[in-house]
Design a protein around this motif. Sequence first.
Motif, PDB file in Angstrom:
ATOM      1  N   LEU A 117     -77.905   5.399   0.638  1.00  0.00           N
ATOM      2  CA  LEU A 117     -76.707   5.533  -0.203  1.00  0.00           C
ATOM      3  C   LEU A 117     -75.428   5.322   0.590  1.00  0.00           C
ATOM      4  O   LEU A 117     -74.427   4.855   0.065  1.00  0.00           O
ATOM      5  CB  LEU A 117     -76.647   6.936  -0.823  1.00  0.00           C
ATOM      6  N   ILE A 149     -81.991  11.028  -7.027  1.00  0.00           N
ATOM      7  CA  ILE A 149     -80.932  10.068  -7.359  1.00  0.00           C
ATOM      8  C   ILE A 149     -81.565   8.748  -7.769  1.00  0.00           C
ATOM      9  O   ILE A 149     -82.389   8.202  -7.031  1.00  0.00           O
ATOM     10  CB  ILE A 149     -80.021   9.758  -6.133  1.00  0.00           C
ATOM     11  N   GLY A 150     -81.141   8.205  -8.918  1.00  0.00           N
ATOM     12  CA  GLY A 150     -81.633   6.906  -9.369  1.00  0.00           C
ATOM     13  C   GLY A 150     -82.126   6.983 -10.799  1.00  0.00           C
ATOM     14  O   GLY A 150     -82.305   8.084 -11.340  1.00  0.00           O
ATOM     15  N   VAL A 154     -89.200   4.577  -9.808  1.00  0.00           N
ATOM     16  CA  VAL A 154     -89.479   5.484  -8.691  1.00  0.00           C
ATOM     17  C   VAL A 154     -88.759   6.815  -8.890  1.00  0.00           C
ATOM     18  O   VAL A 154     -89.354   7.889  -8.720  1.00  0.00           O
ATOM     19  CB  VAL A 154     -89.103   4.837  -7.335  1.00  0.00           C
ATOM     20  N   ALA A 155     -87.484   6.777  -9.269  1.00  0.00           N
ATOM     21  CA  ALA A 155     -86.722   8.016  -9.460  1.00  0.00           C
ATOM     22  C   ALA A 155     -87.377   8.889 -10.531  1.00  0.00           C
ATOM     23  O   ALA A 155     -87.536  10.107 -10.353  1.00  0.00           O
ATOM     24  CB  ALA A 155     -85.279   7.687  -9.842  1.00  0.00           C
ATOM     25  N   GLU A 157     -90.527   8.743 -11.681  1.00  0.00           N
ATOM     26  CA  GLU A 157     -91.838   9.231 -11.206  1.00  0.00           C
ATOM     27  C   GLU A 157     -91.647  10.394 -10.235  1.00  0.00           C
ATOM     28  O   GLU A 157     -92.378  11.381 -10.272  1.00  0.00           O
ATOM     29  CB  GLU A 157     -92.599   8.105 -10.499  1.00  0.00           C
ATOM     30  N   HIS A 173     -78.080  10.109 -12.406  1.00  0.00           N
ATOM     31  CA  HIS A 173     -78.097   8.659 -12.633  1.00  0.00           C
ATOM     32  C   HIS A 173     -76.692   8.165 -12.960  1.00  0.00           C
ATOM     33  O   HIS A 173     -75.938   8.834 -13.656  1.00  0.00           O
ATOM     34  CB  HIS A 173     -79.069   8.338 -13.777  1.00  0.00           C
ATOM     35  N   ARG A 174     -76.368   6.986 -12.471  1.00  0.00           N
ATOM     36  CA  ARG A 174     -74.983   6.502 -12.592  1.00  0.00           C
ATOM     37  C   ARG A 174     -74.630   5.970 -13.977  1.00  0.00           C
ATOM     38  O   ARG A 174     -73.464   5.694 -14.248  1.00  0.00           O
ATOM     39  CB  ARG A 174     -74.712   5.445 -11.538  1.00  0.00           C
ATOM     40  N   ARG A 179     -83.424   3.009 -16.388  1.00  0.00           N
ATOM     41  CA  ARG A 179     -84.036   1.691 -16.250  1.00  0.00           C
ATOM     42  C   ARG A 179     -85.578   1.800 -16.258  1.00  0.00           C
ATOM     43  O   ARG A 179     -86.262   0.821 -16.488  1.00  0.00           O
ATOM     44  CB  ARG A 179     -83.543   1.136 -14.901  1.00  0.00           C
ATOM     45  N   ALA A 237     -83.814   7.609  -4.545  1.00  0.00           N
ATOM     46  CA  ALA A 237     -84.736   6.598  -5.088  1.00  0.00           C
ATOM     47  C   ALA A 237     -83.908   5.536  -5.808  1.00  0.00           C
ATOM     48  O   ALA A 237     -83.991   5.348  -7.010  1.00  0.00           O
ATOM     49  CB  ALA A 237     -85.723   7.264  -6.043  1.00  0.00           C
ATOM     50  N   GLY A 239     -83.764   2.211  -5.152  1.00  0.00           N
ATOM     51  CA  GLY A 239     -84.194   0.835  -4.936  1.00  0.00           C
ATOM     52  C   GLY A 239     -84.459   0.548  -3.466  1.00  0.00           C
ATOM     53  O   GLY A 239     -84.533   1.460  -2.649  1.00  0.00           O
ATOM     54  N   ARG A 283     -91.725  -6.653  -9.092  1.00  0.00           N
ATOM     55  CA  ARG A 283     -92.399  -6.170  -7.877  1.00  0.00           C
ATOM     56  C   ARG A 283     -93.357  -5.050  -8.256  1.00  0.00           C
ATOM     57  O   ARG A 283     -92.943  -3.920  -8.515  1.00  0.00           O
ATOM     58  CB  ARG A 283     -91.357  -5.694  -6.847  1.00  0.00           C
ATOM     59  N   GLN A 284     -94.623  -5.376  -8.309  1.00  0.00           N
ATOM     60  CA  GLN A 284     -95.680  -4.449  -8.680  1.00  0.00           C
ATOM     61  C   GLN A 284     -96.854  -4.683  -7.743  1.00  0.00           C
ATOM     62  O   GLN A 284     -96.935  -5.732  -7.093  1.00  0.00           O
ATOM     63  CB  GLN A 284     -96.148  -4.758 -10.111  1.00  0.00           C
TER      64      GLN A 284
HETATM   65  P1  NAP Z   1     -84.980  -0.035  -9.173  1.00  0.00           P
HETATM   66  O1  NAP Z   1     -85.837  -0.352 -10.340  1.00  0.00           O
HETATM   67  O2  NAP Z   1     -84.171  -1.114  -8.553  1.00  0.00           O
HETATM   68  O3  NAP Z   1     -84.031   1.169  -9.615  1.00  0.00           O
HETATM   69  C1  NAP Z   1     -83.023   1.641  -8.779  1.00  0.00           C
HETATM   70  C2  NAP Z   1     -82.236   2.679  -9.521  1.00  0.00           C
HETATM   71  O4  NAP Z   1     -81.262   3.229  -8.637  1.00  0.00           O
HETATM   72  C3  NAP Z   1     -81.498   2.102 -10.715  1.00  0.00           C
HETATM   73  O5  NAP Z   1     -81.574   3.006 -11.784  1.00  0.00           O
HETATM   74  C4  NAP Z   1     -80.078   1.952 -10.187  1.00  0.00           C
HETATM   75  O6  NAP Z   1     -79.103   2.141 -11.200  1.00  0.00           O
HETATM   76  C5  NAP Z   1     -79.965   3.083  -9.195  1.00  0.00           C
HETATM   77  N1  NAP Z   1     -79.053   2.770  -8.089  1.00  0.00           N
HETATM   78  C6  NAP Z   1     -79.048   1.671  -7.297  1.00  0.00           C
HETATM   79  N2  NAP Z   1     -78.097   1.759  -6.340  1.00  0.00           N
HETATM   80  C7  NAP Z   1     -77.471   2.942  -6.542  1.00  0.00           C
HETATM   81  C8  NAP Z   1     -76.411   3.621  -5.892  1.00  0.00           C
HETATM   82  N3  NAP Z   1     -75.794   3.094  -4.826  1.00  0.00           N
HETATM   83  N4  NAP Z   1     -76.033   4.818  -6.367  1.00  0.00           N
HETATM   84  C9  NAP Z   1     -76.646   5.360  -7.431  1.00  0.00           C
HETATM   85  N5  NAP Z   1     -77.670   4.792  -8.090  1.00  0.00           N
HETATM   86  C10 NAP Z   1     -78.075   3.598  -7.640  1.00  0.00           C
HETATM   87  O7  NAP Z   1     -85.836   0.567  -7.947  1.00  0.00           O
HETATM   88  P2  NAP Z   1     -87.165   1.454  -7.897  1.00  0.00           P
HETATM   89  O8  NAP Z   1     -87.180   2.500  -8.929  1.00  0.00           O
HETATM   90  O9  NAP Z   1     -87.276   1.845  -6.471  1.00  0.00           O
HETATM   91  O10 NAP Z   1     -88.322   0.423  -8.214  1.00  0.00           O
HETATM   92  C11 NAP Z   1     -88.505  -0.736  -7.378  1.00  0.00           C
HETATM   93  C12 NAP Z   1     -89.494  -1.676  -8.044  1.00  0.00           C
HETATM   94  O11 NAP Z   1     -90.809  -1.119  -8.031  1.00  0.00           O
HETATM   95  C13 NAP Z   1     -89.159  -1.958  -9.504  1.00  0.00           C
HETATM   96  O12 NAP Z   1     -89.422  -3.305  -9.786  1.00  0.00           O
HETATM   97  C14 NAP Z   1     -90.094  -1.052 -10.240  1.00  0.00           C
HETATM   98  O13 NAP Z   1     -90.392  -1.518 -11.552  1.00  0.00           O
HETATM   99  C15 NAP Z   1     -91.313  -1.084  -9.361  1.00  0.00           C
HETATM  100  N6  NAP Z   1     -92.133   0.130  -9.532  1.00  0.00           N
HETATM  101  C16 NAP Z   1     -93.042   0.164 -10.542  1.00  0.00           C
HETATM  102  C17 NAP Z   1     -93.799   1.287 -10.761  1.00  0.00           C
HETATM  103  C18 NAP Z   1     -94.791   1.301 -11.868  1.00  0.00           C
HETATM  104  O14 NAP Z   1     -94.866   0.368 -12.636  1.00  0.00           O
HETATM  105  N7  NAP Z   1     -95.608   2.336 -11.992  1.00  0.00           N
HETATM  106  C19 NAP Z   1     -93.638   2.410  -9.975  1.00  0.00           C
HETATM  107  C20 NAP Z   1     -92.698   2.379  -8.979  1.00  0.00           C
HETATM  108  C21 NAP Z   1     -91.937   1.233  -8.779  1.00  0.00           C
HETATM  109  P3  NAP Z   1     -78.900   1.073 -12.390  1.00  0.00           P
HETATM  110  O15 NAP Z   1     -80.027   1.296 -13.341  1.00  0.00           O
HETATM  111  O16 NAP Z   1     -77.566   1.419 -12.949  1.00  0.00           O
HETATM  112  O17 NAP Z   1     -78.916  -0.282 -11.734  1.00  0.00           O
END
Ligand code: NAP
Length: 304
Positions: A117, A149-150, A154-155, A157, A173-174, A179, A237, A239, A283-284
């Motif tokens: 962050l 956070i997020g 992932v957030a 879960e 969440h912002r 998402r 969490a 991203g 990304r899965q």
């Molecule tokens: P993500 O989908 O990119 O989500 C990141 C979250 O953090 C978003 O909600 C984003 O807000 C928020 N965010 C980003 N930068 C921020 C900041 N500086 N300050 C505050 N909030 C911030 O990342 P992820 O959850 O780590 O997932 C990564 C990938 O893995 C995704 O493609 C996901 O679908 C996949 N994944 C899938 C599964 C599953 O299918 N079971 C499980 C885990 C992960 P905004 O929404 O406003 O952009």
Amino acid sequence: MGQQYDVIIIGEGPAGLTAGIYAARADLKTLLIERYGAGGQIVNTYEVDNYPGMPGVTGGELGAAMSEHLDKFNVERIMAEVTGIDFAEKANRVVTDAGEFTAKAVILATGNSPKKLGIPGEAELTGAGVSYCATCDGAFFKKKTVAVIGGGDVAVEDAIFLARGCEKVYLVHRRDELRAAKILQKALFELENVELVWNSVPEQITATDAGSVGALEVKDVKTGQQRTLEVSGVFIATGNDPNSSYIEAIDKDERGYIIADESCATSVPGIFAAGDIRAKRLRQVSTAVADGANAIHSVLEYLI
Ligand code: NAP
């Protein structure tokens, strides 16, 4: 100069492990290089409920199963960190902290890592209440209050996982909409000990006198109002960033993901990108595994 390989696979997440299995079955002289341990990011995931055929499997179980599957083929595997690659047609030199290795083709499968962050207190309190892995560290916060956070998969879960043992979980969440997948949102909204803190960004993490996390300061982006959440843990969490800094002279997108299509071929002949490090839509585990198979198919075409 170390040994000569047909293919070196860097990274033992689902993409790299799949590439290893396909390479072994194709009789390629193969080396896998991994810096931390097999399985990649899924080992930090509690449940992977969308990998076909394995409902409810934990990330650790799935990573271990893939790693054991590869071991069936007696492929060479080493623990080392790759620091650079010198490209040369069919003689690419992979430089690591455990020596150098040469291969006709190289598959980059080094995935990505949690994004920081960059707020005050984050770096100082990492390991003292600030964590990027709920499944690794959640057990330290039994009956305590924590913040996640997020708003992505992932957030959500992580919040669901932490709510099982924690007294209370704030999900910060912002925006005012998550998402994350709808099925996860539904499970989250049913939990009584989770409070959604909408439209809020974290500004600072402060410590207790004992030097561990004591509070998270957040700001409502709509009203400008500040709020102090008294928490013992902050799980970030938000991203990921690609682990692609060890390789420079290759085409990447603006975020650093390596540009390659479904063939996994990059801008450098003989160098392939597979899994989360590749610029792609989704990304899965399933898409990483697909890349691993495609990358070896492309390596075989390249070697012919
Ligand atoms: P993500 O989908 O990119 O989500 C990141 C979250 O953090 C978003 O909600 C984003 O807000 C928020 N965010 C980003 N930068 C921020 C900041 N500086 N300050 C505050 N909030 C911030 O990342 P992820 O959850 O780590 O997932 C990564 C990938 O893995 C995704 O493609 C996901 O679908 C996949 N994944 C899938 C599964 C599953 O299918 N079971 C499980 C885990 C992960 P905004 O929404 O406003 O952009």
